[in-house]
Design a protein around this motif. Sequence first.
Motif, PDB file in Angstrom:
ATOM      1  N   GLU A 172     -12.090 -12.686  -3.937  1.00 27.42           N
ATOM      2  CA  GLU A 172     -12.283 -11.048  -3.118  1.00 27.42           C
ATOM      3  C   GLU A 172     -11.403 -10.623  -2.198  1.00 27.42           C
ATOM      4  N   LEU A 173     -10.848 -11.431  -1.477  1.00 27.29           N
ATOM      5  CA  LEU A 173      -9.546 -11.094  -0.770  1.00 27.29           C
ATOM      6  C   LEU A 173      -8.336 -10.598  -1.474  1.00 27.29           C
ATOM      7  N   ASN A 174      -8.237 -11.252  -2.646  1.00 34.17           N
ATOM      8  CA  ASN A 174      -7.010 -11.075  -3.637  1.00 34.17           C
ATOM      9  C   ASN A 174      -7.641  -9.924  -4.682  1.00 34.17           C
ATOM     10  N   HIS A 175      -8.440  -9.262  -4.560  1.00 37.37           N
ATOM     11  CA  HIS A 175      -8.887  -7.980  -5.418  1.00 37.37           C
ATOM     12  C   HIS A 175      -9.187  -8.754  -6.550  1.00 37.37           C
ATOM     13  N   GLY A 176     -10.084  -9.662  -6.788  1.00 33.53           N
ATOM     14  CA  GLY A 176     -10.361 -10.200  -8.119  1.00 33.53           C
ATOM     15  C   GLY A 176      -9.282 -11.179  -8.542  1.00 33.53           C
ATOM     16  N   GLN A 177      -8.148 -11.465  -8.156  1.00 36.88           N
ATOM     17  CA  GLN A 177      -7.183 -12.253  -8.848  1.00 36.88           C
ATOM     18  C   GLN A 177      -7.113 -13.691  -8.304  1.00 36.88           C
ATOM     19  N   GLU A 178      -6.733 -14.665  -8.939  1.00 38.91           N
ATOM     20  CA  GLU A 178      -6.915 -16.122  -8.644  1.00 38.91           C
ATOM     21  C   GLU A 178      -5.946 -16.404  -7.886  1.00 38.91           C
ATOM     22  N   THR A 179      -4.592 -15.755  -7.744  1.00 37.65           N
ATOM     23  CA  THR A 179      -3.532 -16.275  -6.909  1.00 37.65           C
ATOM     24  C   THR A 179      -3.204 -14.921  -6.204  1.00 37.65           C
ATOM     25  N   PRO A 180      -2.592 -15.405  -4.948  1.00 40.92           N
ATOM     26  CA  PRO A 180      -2.269 -14.417  -3.764  1.00 40.92           C
ATOM     27  C   PRO A 180      -1.308 -13.320  -4.419  1.00 40.92           C
ATOM     28  N   ARG A 181      -1.439 -12.226  -3.737  1.00 42.11           N
ATOM     29  CA  ARG A 181      -0.572 -11.114  -4.109  1.00 42.11           C
ATOM     30  C   ARG A 181       0.393 -10.971  -2.773  1.00 42.11           C
ATOM     31  N   ASN A 182       1.464 -10.394  -2.751  1.00 38.97           N
ATOM     32  CA  ASN A 182       2.211 -10.042  -1.524  1.00 38.97           C
ATOM     33  C   ASN A 182       1.589  -9.028  -0.844  1.00 38.97           C
ATOM     34  N   PRO A 183       1.339  -9.475   0.508  1.00 39.92           N
ATOM     35  CA  PRO A 183       0.339  -8.443   1.277  1.00 39.92           C
ATOM     36  C   PRO A 183       1.313  -7.661   2.005  1.00 39.92           C
ATOM     37  N   ARG A 184       2.508  -7.864   1.893  1.00 39.92           N
ATOM     38  CA  ARG A 184       3.368  -6.873   2.379  1.00 39.92           C
ATOM     39  C   ARG A 184       3.659  -5.393   1.711  1.00 39.92           C
ATOM     40  N   LEU A 185       3.192  -5.452   0.462  1.00 42.26           N
ATOM     41  CA  LEU A 185       3.471  -4.377  -0.498  1.00 42.26           C
ATOM     42  C   LEU A 185       2.479  -3.295  -0.290  1.00 42.26           C
TER      43      LEU A 185
ATOM     44  N   LEU B 268     -12.074  -2.664  22.757  1.00 39.86           N
ATOM     45  CA  LEU B 268     -10.792  -3.646  22.790  1.00 39.86           C
ATOM     46  C   LEU B 268     -10.096  -3.607  21.482  1.00 39.86           C
ATOM     47  N   HIS B 269      -8.839  -3.825  21.728  1.00 35.62           N
ATOM     48  CA  HIS B 269      -7.830  -3.693  20.608  1.00 35.62           C
ATOM     49  C   HIS B 269      -8.056  -5.252  19.940  1.00 35.62           C
ATOM     50  N   SER B 270      -7.927  -5.046  18.487  1.00 33.57           N
ATOM     51  CA  SER B 270      -7.817  -6.615  17.580  1.00 33.57           C
ATOM     52  C   SER B 270      -6.630  -5.871  16.704  1.00 33.57           C
ATOM     53  N   THR B 271      -5.739  -6.908  16.672  1.00 32.95           N
ATOM     54  CA  THR B 271      -4.407  -6.588  15.798  1.00 32.95           C
ATOM     55  C   THR B 271      -4.769  -7.170  14.330  1.00 32.95           C
ATOM     56  N   ARG B 272      -4.595  -6.566  13.468  1.00 28.74           N
ATOM     57  CA  ARG B 272      -4.726  -6.536  12.000  1.00 28.74           C
ATOM     58  C   ARG B 272      -3.198  -6.858  11.520  1.00 28.74           C
ATOM     59  N   LEU B 273      -3.161  -8.099  10.874  1.00 26.28           N
ATOM     60  CA  LEU B 273      -1.608  -8.694  10.587  1.00 26.28           C
ATOM     61  C   LEU B 273      -1.729  -8.154   8.993  1.00 26.28           C
ATOM     62  N   PRO B 274      -0.419  -8.237   8.601  1.00 22.97           N
ATOM     63  CA  PRO B 274      -0.023  -7.762   7.182  1.00 22.97           C
ATOM     64  C   PRO B 274      -0.302  -8.859   6.164  1.00 22.97           C
ATOM     65  N   LEU B 275      -1.423  -9.641   6.489  1.00 19.74           N
ATOM     66  CA  LEU B 275      -1.638 -10.778   5.407  1.00 19.74           C
ATOM     67  C   LEU B 275      -3.010 -11.135   5.791  1.00 19.74           C
TER      68      LEU B 275
ATOM     69  N   PRO C  83       4.697 -16.442   5.924  1.00 17.35           N
ATOM     70  CA  PRO C  83       3.475 -16.898   5.143  1.00 17.35           C
ATOM     71  C   PRO C  83       2.975 -15.837   4.419  1.00 17.35           C
ATOM     72  N   ASP C  84       2.252 -15.880   3.442  1.00 17.37           N
ATOM     73  CA  ASP C  84       1.230 -14.938   2.827  1.00 17.37           C
ATOM     74  C   ASP C  84      -0.379 -15.327   3.252  1.00 17.37           C
ATOM     75  N   LEU C  85      -0.647 -16.101   3.883  1.00 19.47           N
ATOM     76  CA  LEU C  85      -2.093 -16.359   4.427  1.00 19.47           C
ATOM     77  C   LEU C  85      -1.946 -17.146   5.799  1.00 19.47           C
ATOM     78  N   LEU C  86      -2.709 -16.638   6.437  1.00 17.38           N
ATOM     79  CA  LEU C  86      -2.815 -17.540   7.966  1.00 17.38           C
ATOM     80  C   LEU C  86      -3.772 -18.153   8.294  1.00 17.38           C
ATOM     81  N   LEU C  87      -3.920 -19.385   8.729  1.00 21.86           N
ATOM     82  CA  LEU C  87      -5.189 -20.254   9.200  1.00 21.86           C
ATOM     83  C   LEU C  87      -4.967 -20.246  10.851  1.00 21.86           C
ATOM     84  N   SER C  88      -6.153 -19.831  11.399  1.00 25.78           N
ATOM     85  CA  SER C  88      -6.106 -19.779  12.829  1.00 25.78           C
ATOM     86  C   SER C  88      -7.083 -20.958  13.267  1.00 25.78           C
ATOM     87  N   ASP C  89      -6.631 -22.099  13.820  1.00 26.84           N
ATOM     88  CA  ASP C  89      -7.261 -23.273  14.221  1.00 26.84           C
ATOM     89  C   ASP C  89      -7.948 -23.066  15.401  1.00 26.84           C
ATOM     90  N   ASP C  90      -9.238 -23.341  15.575  1.00 25.86           N
ATOM     91  CA  ASP C  90      -9.814 -22.994  16.768  1.00 25.86           C
ATOM     92  C   ASP C  90     -10.013 -21.557  17.452  1.00 25.86           C
TER      93      ASP C  90
END
Length: 372
Positions: free
Chosen positions: A349-362, A67-74, A168-175
Motif C-alpha cells: 500500500e505504501l508503494n502504491h501497489g508495487q512489490e518493490t520500493p519506488r524512489n520517494p524523492r521523485l 504541534l508540528h510533525s515533520t514528514r520526511l521524503p521517505l 535510505p529509501d525507508l526509515l525504521l524508528s526504534d522505540d
Amino acid sequence: MRAQHGAGGEAGSEVARPGGGWRGRLEAALTDAWYHGHPALLPLWPLGLLWATLAAARRAAHANGLLHSTRLPLPVIVVGNLTVGGTGKTPLTIWLAEQLRARGYRIGIVSRGHGGRATEWPQIVRPDSDPDQVGDEAVLIARRTGCPMAVGPDRVAAAEALIEWAQPDLLLSDDGLQHYALARDLEIVVVDGVRRFGNRRCLPAGPLRESESRLATVDLVICNGGSPRRGEFGMQLLPRALVPVLGGQERPPTSLAGERVHCVTGIGHPERFFATLRGLGARVIAHAFPDHHRFRREDLDFGDDAPVVMTEKDAVKCERFADRRHWYLAVEASPSLLFTQRLDALLKELNHGQETPRNPRLPGDQGPAHPR
C-alpha cells in the motif's frame, strides 16, 4: 544538521543477587508493584490519570497540527511499545531491517541512543562506535543489521542527518512510538505477552506510557511470548547461539543444560532472560542490574570460575574487560507468518501497489500521509 560520528528461589535457580545499588533495588521494587500490585501506589493514581490525559492531548495536538510533525521524503515505520521496560522491540527492529533489506529497500534506522553520553547530537552509529557515547542498543542494532543508523534525542534531526549521509529509501524508528514530532506511515507496537500491561495505569502509578486504548490506533500489534489476543500477531524470541564476548567458537544454547552460571542483565525485563536460561536447563544465579547499566569489571567478579552469561546488548559494553568466562546468548525474533503477510500487504500500500520500493524523492512518488 550534520551528525557527529561516534568512535570505535525457583527451579533451576540459586538465590538472586541484585545489582546496580539503590537504583537497581528501586527499579525492581517499582516494577514488582506495577505488575503484582502494592498499596503504596494508591497515592500515585491521580498522577497516572494526569499523565494519561497529557499524553493523549499531546498526540491529538500533533494529529491536528497544533504541534508540528515533520514528514520526511521517505516512508517511516515506527516500532515501539506502551510500557516502560523491555518488550522485545530491538530484536524485532533487527528482524524488520533484515526482512526489508531482502525485499529491496535501502534501510536507515534512527533511535534515541538511550544511555549514550555524547555531548553533541545526532550521532552516526557504526558497528565499532562506543556504546558509552551512542548507547548499547544502537551499537547492537548497527552490528546485527549493517544498516546506516543515527541516534539522538531529536529524532527528526537524527533522521535528516541519516538521509544526508546514507540516502535510505525507508526509515525504521526504534522505540519511537511516542516521538510524535516525527510523522510516520506505519506503527508497530510490541506487547509483552506474559506481563501484558501490569495494573493498566500510566506512569508513575503503573508501567504505561500511554493508555491501553492507544492499541486500537496502530497498524500492527505483535505479542512477544504468551498467547496473542484478538487483533495481535505472535512472536517468539529464539535462542540462536552462546557466543564468547571476546569472540571465538560458538556453542549451542542447549550446552548450558545442568551448568551453574551467573546470569547478568542490564535490560528492562531481566526475568525474561533468566527464564530463557532456565528453560535451556541452566542452574541460574541471577544478577539484575538497571536498564542500560554501565558495567564495570567488578560487576562481573563473583569470586568463582563459573561462566557468566549476559545479553548481547550488555556484551557490547563488557568487551573491554571481558575474559574467557564471559558469554552472551544471541537471540533472534521469529514473528508469525501472518504478521509477515500483513506487513507485506501494508508495504505494498505504501508503494502504491508495487512489490518493490519506488524512489520517494521523485515528484508524485510519496505515499499518503497517515494521521497519527
